[in-house]
Design a protein around this motif. Sequence first.
Motif, PDB file in Angstrom:
ATOM      1  N   ALA A  13     -28.929  -3.020 -19.977  1.00  0.00           N
ATOM      2  CA  ALA A  13     -27.526  -2.868 -20.362  1.00  0.00           C
ATOM      3  C   ALA A  13     -26.880  -1.804 -19.475  1.00  0.00           C
ATOM      4  O   ALA A  13     -27.501  -0.789 -19.151  1.00  0.00           O
ATOM      5  N   PRO A  14     -25.636  -2.019 -19.058  1.00  0.00           N
ATOM      6  CA  PRO A  14     -24.981  -1.049 -18.188  1.00  0.00           C
ATOM      7  C   PRO A  14     -24.720   0.275 -18.920  1.00  0.00           C
ATOM      8  O   PRO A  14     -24.500   0.289 -20.125  1.00  0.00           O
ATOM      9  N   VAL A  15     -24.784   1.356 -18.170  1.00  0.00           N
ATOM     10  CA  VAL A  15     -24.501   2.673 -18.712  1.00  0.00           C
ATOM     11  C   VAL A  15     -22.991   2.843 -18.701  1.00  0.00           C
ATOM     12  O   VAL A  15     -22.343   2.644 -17.677  1.00  0.00           O
ATOM     13  N   VAL A  16     -22.420   3.196 -19.845  1.00  0.00           N
ATOM     14  CA  VAL A  16     -20.979   3.383 -19.951  1.00  0.00           C
ATOM     15  C   VAL A  16     -20.677   4.875 -19.871  1.00  0.00           C
ATOM     16  O   VAL A  16     -21.115   5.650 -20.722  1.00  0.00           O
ATOM     17  N   ILE A  17     -19.953   5.256 -18.819  1.00  0.00           N
ATOM     18  CA  ILE A  17     -19.583   6.657 -18.610  1.00  0.00           C
ATOM     19  C   ILE A  17     -18.260   6.899 -19.328  1.00  0.00           C
ATOM     20  O   ILE A  17     -17.271   6.226 -19.045  1.00  0.00           O
ATOM     21  N   PRO A  18     -18.211   7.860 -20.256  1.00  0.00           N
ATOM     22  CA  PRO A  18     -16.943   8.124 -20.947  1.00  0.00           C
ATOM     23  C   PRO A  18     -15.879   8.594 -19.947  1.00  0.00           C
ATOM     24  O   PRO A  18     -16.158   9.410 -19.069  1.00  0.00           O
ATOM     25  N   ALA A  19     -14.681   8.059 -20.092  1.00  0.00           N
ATOM     26  CA  ALA A  19     -13.584   8.424 -19.191  1.00  0.00           C
ATOM     27  C   ALA A  19     -13.039   9.798 -19.548  1.00  0.00           C
ATOM     28  O   ALA A  19     -13.070  10.206 -20.708  1.00  0.00           O
ATOM     29  N   ARG A  20     -12.555  10.496 -18.549  1.00  0.00           N
ATOM     30  CA  ARG A  20     -11.873  11.763 -18.761  1.00  0.00           C
ATOM     31  C   ARG A  20     -10.435  11.461 -19.164  1.00  0.00           C
ATOM     32  O   ARG A  20      -9.973  10.340 -19.033  1.00  0.00           O
ATOM     33  N   ALA A  21      -9.733  12.452 -19.602  1.00  0.00           N
ATOM     34  CA  ALA A  21      -8.316  12.275 -19.951  1.00  0.00           C
ATOM     35  C   ALA A  21      -7.593  11.708 -18.731  1.00  0.00           C
ATOM     36  O   ALA A  21      -7.788  12.198 -17.615  1.00  0.00           O
ATOM     37  N   PRO A  22      -6.792  10.665 -18.914  1.00  0.00           N
ATOM     38  CA  PRO A  22      -6.166  10.023 -17.761  1.00  0.00           C
ATOM     39  C   PRO A  22      -5.039  10.858 -17.154  1.00  0.00           C
ATOM     40  O   PRO A  22      -4.316  11.547 -17.848  1.00  0.00           O
ATOM     41  N   LEU A  23      -4.952  10.779 -15.846  1.00  0.00           N
ATOM     42  CA  LEU A  23      -3.832  11.349 -15.100  1.00  0.00           C
ATOM     43  C   LEU A  23      -2.986  10.163 -14.646  1.00  0.00           C
ATOM     44  O   LEU A  23      -3.530   9.213 -14.088  1.00  0.00           O
ATOM     45  N   PRO A  24      -1.694  10.187 -14.881  1.00  0.00           N
ATOM     46  CA  PRO A  24      -0.873   9.064 -14.406  1.00  0.00           C
ATOM     47  C   PRO A  24      -1.017   8.900 -12.894  1.00  0.00           C
ATOM     48  O   PRO A  24      -1.197   9.887 -12.168  1.00  0.00           O
ATOM     49  N   PRO A  25      -0.931   7.666 -12.402  1.00  0.00           N
ATOM     50  CA  PRO A  25      -1.051   7.435 -10.956  1.00  0.00           C
ATOM     51  C   PRO A  25      -0.036   8.264 -10.166  1.00  0.00           C
ATOM     52  O   PRO A  25       1.130   8.361 -10.549  1.00  0.00           O
ATOM     53  N   GLY A  26      -0.522   8.875  -9.110  1.00  0.00           N
ATOM     54  CA  GLY A  26       0.354   9.650  -8.234  1.00  0.00           C
ATOM     55  C   GLY A  26       0.694  11.041  -8.728  1.00  0.00           C
ATOM     56  O   GLY A  26       1.413  11.777  -8.064  1.00  0.00           O
ATOM     57  N   VAL A  27       0.179  11.441  -9.897  1.00  0.00           N
ATOM     58  CA  VAL A  27       0.471  12.758 -10.449  1.00  0.00           C
ATOM     59  C   VAL A  27      -0.606  13.737 -10.000  1.00  0.00           C
ATOM     60  O   VAL A  27      -1.791  13.443 -10.082  1.00  0.00           O
ATOM     61  N   THR A  28      -0.177  14.896  -9.520  1.00  0.00           N
ATOM     62  CA  THR A  28      -1.108  15.932  -9.080  1.00  0.00           C
ATOM     63  C   THR A  28      -1.884  16.469 -10.274  1.00  0.00           C
ATOM     64  O   THR A  28      -1.335  16.619 -11.364  1.00  0.00           O
ATOM     65  N   ASN A  29      -3.145  16.768 -10.063  1.00  0.00           N
ATOM     66  CA  ASN A  29      -4.017  17.307 -11.109  1.00  0.00           C
ATOM     67  C   ASN A  29      -3.826  18.822 -11.204  1.00  0.00           C
ATOM     68  O   ASN A  29      -4.641  19.597 -10.738  1.00  0.00           O
TER      69      ASN A  29
END
Length: 184
Positions: A13-29
């Motif tokens: 079964a594939p390993v599911v990596i939890p996503a980090r809080a999303p950053l909108p596309p093109g937005v600086t971190n």
Amino acid sequence: MSSAFLKNETADAPVVIPARAPLPPGVTNYVTPRGLTLLRDELTDLESEHAHLQAREENDENERSRQLALLNGRMANLNQRISSAKVVDSHPQDEVRFGATVVLKTKTGKSPGTERRFTIVGVDEANASRGFIAFTAPIARSIQGKRAGDTVSLRTVQGEEMLEITAIRYDEIDRKELAKLKSD
């Protein structure tokens, strides 16, 4: 029956990596100095956990491999976030910008006179229950560039609310608070 309802996972079964809080596309971190410290500390913790897991002898080698793959994925995501981080540490003291702690007083709505206090931070640092709001949140976007005494309109589930900015401050979070946040 769907495999989503089964507790036992198969070795393939594939390993599911939890996503980090999303950053909108093109937005600086954007991150605060505190936020960058938290990210680096999180990476150190993951690296320590990874080294410990590698050194441990495990009866179930498949499970160990899955756990290592999960840690590798989480570290890769975190490294990407750290490498894209842009620290914001200077601010105009008289207007709301990234890193500001703001006090808002409700002028209209269900509970006029209620005060809210929060700090505008990066997406990885956000924790609304502790008063840390991501700079991408609607309330943070609506008050950016405003000054104490300004009134802003915010659309909520209950309707339109008028909020007055009563205080703006910029200060460093102390080490004790940082340690408390890391332990949660």
